[in-house]
Design a protein around this motif. Sequence first.
Motif, mmCIF file in Angstrom:
data_model
loop_
_atom_site.group_PDB
_atom_site.id
_atom_site.type_symbol
_atom_site.label_atom_id
_atom_site.label_comp_id
_atom_site.label_asym_id
_atom_site.label_seq_id
_atom_site.Cartn_x
_atom_site.Cartn_y
_atom_site.Cartn_z
ATOM 1 N N SER A 71 132.201 31.354 11.742
ATOM 2 C CA SER A 71 133.455 30.654 11.556
ATOM 3 C C SER A 71 134.621 32.078 11.961
ATOM 4 C CB SER A 71 134.361 30.548 10.084
ATOM 5 O OG SER A 71 135.513 29.995 10.413
ATOM 6 N N ALA A 72 135.753 31.478 12.834
ATOM 7 C CA ALA A 72 136.653 32.297 13.580
ATOM 8 C C ALA A 72 137.503 32.661 12.067
ATOM 9 C CB ALA A 72 137.412 31.852 14.456
ATOM 10 N N LYS A 73 137.536 32.295 11.184
ATOM 11 C CA LYS A 73 138.076 33.188 10.164
ATOM 12 C C LYS A 73 137.872 33.812 9.186
ATOM 13 C CE LYS A 73 140.790 28.691 9.438
ATOM 14 N NZ LYS A 73 141.258 26.934 8.352
ATOM 15 N N TRP A 74 137.735 35.191 9.101
ATOM 16 C CA TRP A 74 137.339 36.198 8.216
ATOM 17 C C TRP A 74 136.702 36.019 6.491
ATOM 18 C CZ3 TRP A 74 139.268 38.407 3.887
ATOM 19 C CH2 TRP A 74 140.408 38.795 3.919
ATOM 20 N N GLU A 75 137.811 35.333 6.444
ATOM 21 C CA GLU A 75 137.640 34.897 4.348
ATOM 22 C C GLU A 75 136.617 33.952 4.891
ATOM 23 O OE1 GLU A 75 141.498 32.235 5.643
ATOM 24 O OE2 GLU A 75 140.538 34.486 6.778
ATOM 25 N N LEU A 76 136.240 32.971 5.931
ATOM 26 C CA LEU A 76 134.785 32.194 5.280
ATOM 27 C C LEU A 76 133.662 33.190 6.106
ATOM 28 C CD1 LEU A 76 135.711 28.399 7.162
ATOM 29 C CD2 LEU A 76 135.369 29.257 4.364
ATOM 30 N N LYS A 77 133.831 34.019 6.589
ATOM 31 C CA LYS A 77 132.788 35.314 7.344
ATOM 32 C C LYS A 77 132.574 35.557 6.238
ATOM 33 C CE LYS A 77 133.171 35.520 12.369
ATOM 34 N NZ LYS A 77 132.615 35.413 12.866
ATOM 35 N N CYS A 78 133.348 35.986 5.347
ATOM 36 C CA CYS A 78 132.516 36.455 4.621
ATOM 37 C C CYS A 78 132.648 36.232 3.259
ATOM 38 C CB CYS A 78 134.105 37.582 3.906
ATOM 39 S SG CYS A 78 134.749 38.648 4.173
ATOM 40 N N LYS A 79 132.429 34.796 3.193
ATOM 41 C CA LYS A 79 131.438 33.730 2.224
ATOM 42 C C LYS A 79 130.672 33.417 2.910
ATOM 43 C CE LYS A 79 132.617 29.558 -0.574
ATOM 44 N NZ LYS A 79 133.039 30.736 -2.081
ATOM 45 N N GLY A 80 130.467 33.217 4.184
ATOM 46 C CA GLY A 80 128.927 33.138 4.314
ATOM 47 C C GLY A 80 128.144 34.012 4.524
ATOM 48 N N VAL A 99 128.817 41.759 12.823
ATOM 49 C CA VAL A 99 130.323 41.309 12.080
ATOM 50 C C VAL A 99 130.548 43.020 11.657
ATOM 51 C CG1 VAL A 99 130.960 40.295 10.218
ATOM 52 C CG2 VAL A 99 129.532 39.517 11.811
ATOM 53 N N ALA A 100 129.625 43.794 10.693
ATOM 54 C CA ALA A 100 129.720 45.066 10.343
ATOM 55 C C ALA A 100 130.995 45.758 11.443
ATOM 56 C CB ALA A 100 128.460 45.968 10.456
ATOM 57 N N LYS A 101 130.694 45.853 12.716
ATOM 58 C CA LYS A 101 132.202 46.275 13.869
ATOM 59 C C LYS A 101 133.201 45.723 13.461
ATOM 60 C CE LYS A 101 127.465 46.524 17.057
ATOM 61 N NZ LYS A 101 126.738 46.325 17.684
ATOM 62 N N ALA A 102 133.617 45.064 12.815
ATOM 63 C CA ALA A 102 134.710 44.534 12.659
ATOM 64 C C ALA A 102 136.045 45.216 12.171
ATOM 65 C CB ALA A 102 135.174 43.180 11.920
ATOM 66 N N LYS A 103 137.158 45.695 13.166
ATOM 67 C CA LYS A 103 138.479 45.734 12.233
ATOM 68 C C LYS A 103 138.820 45.244 10.654
ATOM 69 C CE LYS A 103 140.109 47.372 16.872
ATOM 70 N NZ LYS A 103 141.047 47.366 17.710
ATOM 71 N N ASN A 104 138.792 44.349 10.548
ATOM 72 C CA ASN A 104 139.077 44.281 9.348
ATOM 73 C C ASN A 104 138.276 44.779 7.895
ATOM 74 O OD1 ASN A 104 138.928 42.246 6.935
ATOM 75 N ND2 ASN A 104 140.417 40.957 8.299
ATOM 76 N N LYS A 105 138.984 45.739 7.356
ATOM 77 C CA LYS A 105 138.530 46.460 6.496
ATOM 78 C C LYS A 105 137.842 45.061 5.414
ATOM 79 C CE LYS A 105 141.284 49.662 4.866
ATOM 80 N NZ LYS A 105 141.710 50.572 4.126
ATOM 81 N N THR A 106 138.238 44.602 5.305
ATOM 82 C CA THR A 106 137.162 43.466 4.122
ATOM 83 C C THR A 106 136.366 43.106 4.772
ATOM 84 O OG1 THR A 106 140.030 42.946 2.802
ATOM 85 C CG2 THR A 106 137.610 41.929 2.359
ATOM 86 N N LEU A 107 136.125 42.159 6.246
ATOM 87 C CA LEU A 107 135.044 41.853 6.203
ATOM 88 C C LEU A 107 134.040 43.288 6.411
ATOM 89 C CD1 LEU A 107 133.183 39.465 7.538
ATOM 90 C CD2 LEU A 107 135.274 39.693 9.495
#
Length: 213
Positions: A71-80, A99-107
């Motif tokens: 998903s393009a939505k980070w919160e859905l990515k986290c859930k998956g 995905v671990a290379k993302a800049k979004n800290k939570t993700l």
Amino acid sequence: MFSVVFQDTPFSAIKEDKNYSKLSNTTFFRSILTESIINLHTNYEGIYAQKLEQFYKESGLINDSFKKLKSAKWELKCKGITELAELNINEAFDSIVEVAKAKNKTLKITAINACIKLAGTKGIVHLTAHPYPIDDWTQVNIINAFKKHDIGDIRGVELLLESQNTTVVTLGLKLIKELKLSQKIPHVEKLVARTPDTLIQNEAQNVLQALTI
């Protein structure tokens, strides 16, 4: 689900049930079923955990989690990511590393924690080439993930000390210190001898002192 996991009913029998067939096509039902599997899996080990993992695959719920991962939505990515890691889906590892290379800290934290759960130290070795600073909060979460999952195989932690990213080197030193990895002392000593960075050198010497007392 309970009959499959606890009463040895084959999933093929469940699929033939008209009520299940009807409900399994609804997003709400599949979401509730996935949450139930996750909750049970966190509380069971051995054969029951394996049966839950098998149910997750045979029911196709695993595909829902992979869709969330993409998903393009980070919160859905986290859930998956959380679902796939909890149910030990090792084939998701490479995708989660990306995905671990993302800049979004939570993700980023969610992905790295998942990598650690799925592959232990292999889940963080990729950070050696990480281009961005890893802040203190992320480092704390990584260390806690190692403690939480009780990772027995710590081969490769020393590779973090070879990174050109000073925050990755710091993470490696913290892991060695917090997990009391005295067998890594030779690698820390080599770091002290070769690094031109005074701060890193001081941190490394503090780790040596803590491990040798």
